[in-house]
Motif scaffolding. Structure first.
Motif, PDB file in Angstrom:
ATOM      1  N   GLN A   1       0.875  -1.239  -0.088  1.00 52.25           N
ATOM      2  CA  GLN A   1       0.089   0.047   0.014  1.00 52.25           C
ATOM      3  C   GLN A   1       0.879   1.134   0.022  1.00 52.25           C
ATOM      4  O   GLN A   1       1.920   1.269   0.756  1.00 52.25           O
ATOM      5  N   VAL A   2       0.455   2.358  -0.810  1.00 55.34           N
ATOM      6  CA  VAL A   2       1.044   3.579  -0.740  1.00 55.34           C
ATOM      7  C   VAL A   2       0.249   4.719  -0.412  1.00 55.34           C
ATOM      8  O   VAL A   2      -1.036   4.683  -0.918  1.00 55.34           O
ATOM      9  N   GLN A   3       0.693   5.530   0.323  1.00 54.09           N
ATOM     10  CA  GLN A   3      -0.404   6.889   0.549  1.00 54.09           C
ATOM     11  C   GLN A   3       0.215   8.094  -0.186  1.00 54.09           C
ATOM     12  O   GLN A   3       1.515   8.165  -0.117  1.00 54.09           O
ATOM     13  N   LEU A   4      -0.507   8.845  -0.642  1.00 51.16           N
ATOM     14  CA  LEU A   4      -0.221   9.971  -1.274  1.00 51.16           C
ATOM     15  C   LEU A   4      -1.007  11.091  -0.692  1.00 51.16           C
ATOM     16  O   LEU A   4      -1.875  11.072  -0.864  1.00 51.16           O
ATOM     17  N   VAL A   5      -0.268  12.381  -0.429  1.00 50.38           N
ATOM     18  CA  VAL A   5      -0.842  13.463  -0.031  1.00 50.38           C
ATOM     19  C   VAL A   5      -0.320  14.524  -0.819  1.00 50.38           C
ATOM     20  O   VAL A   5       0.992  14.999  -0.738  1.00 50.38           O
ATOM     21  N   GLU A   6      -1.093  15.220  -1.425  1.00 49.89           N
ATOM     22  CA  GLU A   6      -0.627  16.460  -2.311  1.00 49.89           C
ATOM     23  C   GLU A   6      -0.758  17.743  -1.346  1.00 49.89           C
ATOM     24  O   GLU A   6      -1.747  17.730  -0.573  1.00 49.89           O
ATOM     25  N   SER A   7      -0.084  18.649  -1.599  1.00 50.58           N
ATOM     26  CA  SER A   7      -0.351  20.082  -1.252  1.00 50.58           C
ATOM     27  C   SER A   7       0.210  21.014  -2.050  1.00 50.58           C
ATOM     28  O   SER A   7       1.060  20.838  -2.847  1.00 50.58           O
ATOM     29  N   GLY A   8      -0.034  22.481  -1.863  1.00 50.38           N
ATOM     30  CA  GLY A   8       0.596  23.432  -2.497  1.00 50.38           C
ATOM     31  C   GLY A   8      -0.295  24.124  -3.745  1.00 50.38           C
ATOM     32  O   GLY A   8      -0.009  25.110  -4.090  1.00 50.38           O
ATOM     33  N   GLY A   9      -1.538  23.549  -3.504  1.00 45.44           N
ATOM     34  CA  GLY A   9      -2.520  24.266  -4.487  1.00 45.44           C
ATOM     35  C   GLY A   9      -2.871  25.646  -4.147  1.00 45.44           C
ATOM     36  O   GLY A   9      -2.629  26.063  -2.646  1.00 45.44           O
ATOM     37  N   GLY A  10      -3.779  26.395  -4.648  1.00 45.48           N
ATOM     38  CA  GLY A  10      -4.166  27.772  -4.475  1.00 45.48           C
ATOM     39  C   GLY A  10      -4.673  28.346  -5.428  1.00 45.48           C
ATOM     40  O   GLY A  10      -4.665  27.837  -6.579  1.00 45.48           O
ATOM     41  N   LEU A  11      -5.020  29.834  -5.066  1.00 46.80           N
ATOM     42  CA  LEU A  11      -5.577  30.864  -6.168  1.00 46.80           C
ATOM     43  C   LEU A  11      -4.222  31.476  -6.460  1.00 46.80           C
ATOM     44  O   LEU A  11      -3.398  32.073  -5.667  1.00 46.80           O
TER      45      LEU A  11
END
Length: 117
Positions: A1-11
């Motif tokens: 199993q692999v977990q992925l967490v994205e971040s950094g989005g926005g306006l």
């Protein structure tokens, strides 16, 4: 199993830049390639770029020259540097991991990018 967490989005305003991050955990040594895709409302999910374990990269024509994928193995993180953003880049951006063998694919939950003045 692999977990992925994205971040950094926005306006961001047109012409601006953002850097997205995708942190992987779990069976990270089983990961062969990492990729970024995006999906705008009412449209199919679109491939943007991938990076192999050896560092090789491939880009979609729509983002070539504006987006750069990279990886920091010490942090188990893949990045997507996005420059000269356009309103048509507005979408939910997803990170994907493909394990060796190609059968197992994992997706992150997505991070929203909105390009607007």
């Amino acid at each position: 199993q692999v977990q992925l967490v994205e971040s950094g989005g926005g306006l961001v305003q047109p012409g601006g830049s953002l850097r997205l991050s995708c942190a992987a955990s779990g069976s990270i040594f089983s990961i062969n390639t990492m990729a970024w895709h995006r999906q705008a409302p009412g449209k199919q999910r679109e491939f943007l770029a991938y990076i192999t374990k050896g560092g090789g990269t491939v880009y979609a024509d729509s983002v070539k020259g504006r987006f750069t994928i990279s990886r920091d193995d010490s942090k188990n993180t893949v990045y997507l540097q996005m420059n000269n953003l356009k309103p048509e880049d507005t979408a939910a951006y997803y990170c994907k991991a493909v394990l060796f063998g190609g059968k197992d694919i994992y997706w992150g939950q997505g991070t929203q990018v909105t390009v607007s003045s």
